[in-house]
Enzyme design. Structure first.
Site, PDB file in Angstrom:
ATOM      1  N   SER A 330       0.849  -1.191   0.000  1.00 31.54           N
ATOM      2  CA  SER A 330       0.000   0.000   0.000  1.00 31.54           C
ATOM      3  C   SER A 330       0.880   1.235   0.000  1.00 31.54           C
ATOM      4  O   SER A 330       2.112   1.147  -0.001  1.00 31.54           O
ATOM      5  CB  SER A 330      -0.910   0.005   1.238  1.00 31.54           C
ATOM      6  OG  SER A 330      -0.136   0.095   2.424  1.00 31.54           O
ATOM      7  N   LYS A 331       0.246   2.396   0.020  1.00 35.52           N
ATOM      8  CA  LYS A 331       0.983   3.653  -0.049  1.00 35.52           C
ATOM      9  C   LYS A 331       1.958   3.817   1.108  1.00 35.52           C
ATOM     10  O   LYS A 331       2.975   4.495   0.979  1.00 35.52           O
ATOM     11  CB  LYS A 331       0.012   4.835  -0.074  1.00 35.52           C
ATOM     12  CG  LYS A 331      -0.780   4.951  -1.370  1.00 35.52           C
ATOM     13  CD  LYS A 331      -1.703   6.155  -1.340  1.00 35.52           C
ATOM     14  CE  LYS A 331      -2.479   6.289  -2.641  1.00 35.52           C
ATOM     15  NZ  LYS A 331      -3.407   7.447  -2.612  1.00 35.52           N
ATOM     16  N   ARG A 332       1.657   3.193   2.251  1.00 32.58           N
ATOM     17  CA  ARG A 332       2.561   3.357   3.396  1.00 32.58           C
ATOM     18  C   ARG A 332       3.901   2.671   3.173  1.00 32.58           C
ATOM     19  O   ARG A 332       4.855   2.914   3.920  1.00 32.58           O
ATOM     20  CB  ARG A 332       1.900   2.826   4.668  1.00 32.58           C
ATOM     21  CG  ARG A 332       1.587   1.351   4.648  1.00 32.58           C
ATOM     22  CD  ARG A 332       0.726   0.963   5.853  1.00 32.58           C
ATOM     23  NE  ARG A 332       0.292  -0.414   5.787  1.00 32.58           N
ATOM     24  CZ  ARG A 332       1.015  -1.446   6.213  1.00 32.58           C
ATOM     25  NH1 ARG A 332       2.208  -1.242   6.735  1.00 32.58           N
ATOM     26  NH2 ARG A 332       0.549  -2.674   6.121  1.00 32.58           N
ATOM     27  N   HIS A 333       3.997   1.821   2.161  1.00 31.49           N
ATOM     28  CA  HIS A 333       5.267   1.187   1.832  1.00 31.49           C
ATOM     29  C   HIS A 333       6.099   2.037   0.869  1.00 31.49           C
ATOM     30  O   HIS A 333       7.176   1.626   0.447  1.00 31.49           O
ATOM     31  CB  HIS A 333       5.023  -0.194   1.213  1.00 31.49           C
ATOM     32  CG  HIS A 333       4.417  -1.183   2.154  1.00 31.49           C
ATOM     33  ND1 HIS A 333       3.076  -1.511   2.121  1.00 31.49           N
ATOM     34  CD2 HIS A 333       4.955  -1.898   3.170  1.00 31.49           C
ATOM     35  CE1 HIS A 333       2.818  -2.409   3.067  1.00 31.49           C
ATOM     36  NE2 HIS A 333       3.937  -2.657   3.718  1.00 31.49           N
ATOM     37  N   GLY A 334       5.613   3.205   0.508  1.00 33.85           N
ATOM     38  CA  GLY A 334       6.321   4.060  -0.443  1.00 33.85           C
ATOM     39  C   GLY A 334       5.594   4.097  -1.770  1.00 33.85           C
ATOM     40  O   GLY A 334       4.388   3.868  -1.850  1.00 33.85           O
TER      41      GLY A 334
END
Length: 710
Positions: A330-334
């Site tokens: 997801s976006k939290r992984h970059g």
């Protein structure tokens, strides 16, 4: 009578005028699927007689055929509700590879890669998102053979919002055949039903209230103008079994798994699974490659296809892509969107290479593939069940390997795009000077960059000068320790004197690329090498360093480290003449570089800052520490030293470096290479040795023997 496949915007009144079979289809309230669609969107036609059933077989091009023996028709069907992300891009890639290989194997057949836009989510679907997804696919090079931008393609339209009348027609057929029914249950009744089932601990699904309702009651509801949905009648004892290309045999007991599900909402808008089943069958899709989260949808789609008498495609459900924390990516992984990877300086071919490896391999240890190689060797049967971990470092390494195979000239425009995104250039500037700066920035970073963005960031670093205002403000570290050893001050002072006297060699504005080209005018990409003719700036700089060495009686790192820190404010980096040449291009007369946005600190400003900094260096660190030694190299007996002197001697003796007295050829000529160990095995003739295969970016890997246990 000819029935046109039109937009869902066509009202049911329009449908009733063109097909008797739709006359009983008076859903209330009637809304549009796509407000922009009109009768002018009519493109394809389907023959139908007054009974509504004859001629429908013509809709299914694979009916009666073994899909495994047909030329592969693969599809990618994104929903235009956002950007194209890594998972969707991998799905598109696997379908594209299979289609392209099919076109090689069946050159005169109907194999192809079909792009279909699944925009049934009216509230979230946008034209902007659709354009974004198509742009991302184009950047990746995943060009389609049939799609929404092709007006006359055989199996169009390719937007679900433009296929509404076809869905209505087939839903009507299922109604007439008793395979679907009208359901008048209200929203409140459905919610009450769900609450009751949850309280009883039974599976929540439609209880079939209207499944076998009295026809007179149905007609009464119709006469009252009541709204209704069309539900699929799940056959008693139905079982769906598929041979998934990735997961093997998968089966469902349909009756116990799902209740009678909706095909058409009361608004007239078809549901996702009905659209997908209809579209796959009418477009002749042979294999559906998609994410495992769609596996449960296969049950409903299989039931619909069987009820329509349409052939099922082969299915391949790929496992999810996870972040390094083993959670769904997801976006939290970059960065996860394709457009962000483009902006970050990744190459399309490298992205294709890496995405292919996220769940597939060719059975070898090879990791670098060209696009054509992937088309040749890709096989859906080698896609693995286990989830894949998205490794940004691995992606960067693969990207760097692809860039190493490219010439500086091929990379220059890509690096230029990064420089432009960082607003390096002034408006309406000299195009040739801009091209020279792009070329020089690319050549300077060629060996170290993993993305094209790295070259632009490196150029910005070269433009800057981070020497602090005073010695006290300098953070503890390698640079401060070097200054304390006493070699920096005399070198820095001499540089300031020479610069102020105009005796320091400077790049020639008329030959801006001299440092980057050898005598044959071929680009130099080695970090510590520079080019130039006999009287060019690189040669003048070499002569200058020799004169400094002779005048100050220092050499090796005692000269070169202070020299680098004084001119660049860094302890390591690329060739100094190249850096100064790039700086000169940014600060010269009529420079094309925006000094503020690029963070430029000119050489004149560096000299002023260097002079001010040097004046703050404590007296004790202004001369190199030396200790008189006897013939065996030990301090002479009887010498008394202060604690600080003793410490200095100890530091000097323990940090002695062979480079201080090295008189051989330039270190770069010793062919020192850094590579990635790709394979290790025990040495066949030595118990304590190992063999290593190392990729150093050459055509063939190098083999070495090592005493280090892997």
């Amino acid at each position: 009578m000819r029935l046109h496949i039109a937009s869902m915007a066509l009202s049911l009144a329009f449908i009733s005028r063109h097909a008797r079979t739709a006359s009983a289809f008076s859903l209330k309230p009637v809304t549009t699927f796509s407000s922009a669609a009109t009768i002018s969107s009519l493109r394809a036609t389907v023959e139908s007689d007054v009974n509504g059933a004859a001629g429908l077989d013509d809709l299914f091009p694979l009916k009666g055929k073994d899909v495994m023996q047909c030329p592969p028709r693969m599809r990618f069907a994104p929903s235009p509700t956002g950007s194209l992300h890594v998972g969707g891009a991998r799905t598109a890639l696997y379908n594209w590879l299979a289609a392209k290989k099919g076109q090689l194997d069946f050159p005169k057949e109907n194999a192809g890669f079909i792009l279909r836009v699944e925009d049934t989510d009216v509230a979230r679907s946008t034209k902007e998102s659709e354009a974004s997804v198509l742009a991302d696919l184009t950047w990746l090079g995943l060009t389609w053979d049939e799609g929404p931008d092709m007006e006359d393609a055989k199996f169009g339209p390719y937007r679900q919002s433009e296929r509404g009348e076809l869905y209505v027609k087939l839903a009507t057929q299922l109604l007439e055949e008793g395979k679907a029914y009208k359901c008048f249950s209200t929203k409140e009744e459905l919610e009450e039903m769900k609450a009751r089932q949850e309280a009883e601990g039974t599976p929540t699904r439609y209880d079939g209230t209207w499944r076998d309702a009295d026809p007179e009651l149905v007609q009464q509801k119709l006469d009252e103008g009541a709204g209704y949905t069309v539900r699929f009648k799940v056959p008693a004892g139905a079982r769906i079994v598929i041979d998934d290309a990735v997961r093997g045999t998968v089966s469902w007991d349909a009756e116990s798994t799902v209740g009678d599900f909706i095909l058409l909402r009361s608004s007239g808008i078809p549901v996702y699974n009905f659209c997908v089943a209809v579209d796959d069958s009418t477009m002749g899709i042979t294999t559906v490659v998609r994410a495992e989260e769609h596996l449960t949808n296969t049950l409903r789609q299989g039931l619909i296809l069987d009820a329509l008498g349409a052939p099922r495609p082969r299915y391949a459900h790929c496992s999810l892509i996870l972040g390094e924390d083993k959670q769904k990516l997801s976006k939290r992984h970059g960065a996860t969107s394709c457009d962000q990877f483009r902006l970050d300086g990744f190459l399309p071919d490298a992205m294709i290479n890496y995405l292919a490896l996220l769940g597939w391999n060719d059975g070898t240890e090879e990791e670098i593939f060209s696009r054509d190689e992937l088309i040749e060797i890709f096989d859906v049967g080698r896609v693995v069940k286990s989830p894949s971990i998205f490794d940004m470092d691995k992606l960067k390494w693969i990207n760097s390997q692809h860039m190493k195979k490219m010439a500086v000239e091929e990379l220059t425009n890509l690096v230029g795009e990064q420089l432009e995104m960082m607003n390096f250039f002034k408006d309406a500037s000299d195009e040739q000077k801009i091209e020279d700066f792009k070329f020089a920035s690319t050549a300077l970073a060629k060996q170290m960059m993993q993305t094209t963005q790295d070259a632009a960031l490196n150029a910005r670093e070269v433009m800057g000068y981070s020497l602090p205002d005073s010695f006290e403000q300098m953070a503890d570290g390698e640079a401060k320790q070097m200054i304390k050893q006493g070699n920096f001050y005399p070198v820095a002072t001499m540089i300031v004197q020479h610069a102020e006297a105009g005796e320091m060699p400077l790049p020639d504005p008329s030959e801006p690329l001299a440092s980057f080209l050898d005598k044959q005018k071929k680009v130099i990409t080695e970090d510590n090498e520079s080019g130039g003719e006999a009287y060019s700036f690189p040669e003048a700089y070499k002569a200058y360093t020799k004169s400094l060495s002779k005048e100050l009686k220092v050499k090796g790192k005692c000269l070169f480290h202070p020299l680098r820190l004084a001119l660049t404010a860094e302890m390591s980096g690329q060739d100094i003449p190249k850096q100064l040449s790039l700086l000169s291009m940014a600060t010269g007369e009529d420079s094309v570089i925006d000094q503020v946005n690029a963070g430029v600190v000119s050489l004149d400003d560096r000299i002023l800052k260097l002079k001010a900094f040097s004046e703050t260096i404590p007296e004790e660190f202004r001369a190199a520490k030396t200790v008189e030694k006897n013939s065996n190299g030990a301090p002479k007996q009887g010498e008394k030293k202060s604690n600080s002197e003793s410490t200095a001697v100890t530091a000097t003796s323990t940090t002695a470096d062979p480079l201080d007295s090295y008189e051989g050829p330039a270190i770069t000529s010793l062919d020192i290479k850094v590579g990635r160990i790709t394979k290790v095995w025990e040495h066949p003739e030595a118990d304590k040795l190992y063999c290593e295969e190392i990729d150093v970016g050459e055509d063939e890997p190098r083999m070495i023997a090592s005493g280090l246990k892997p």
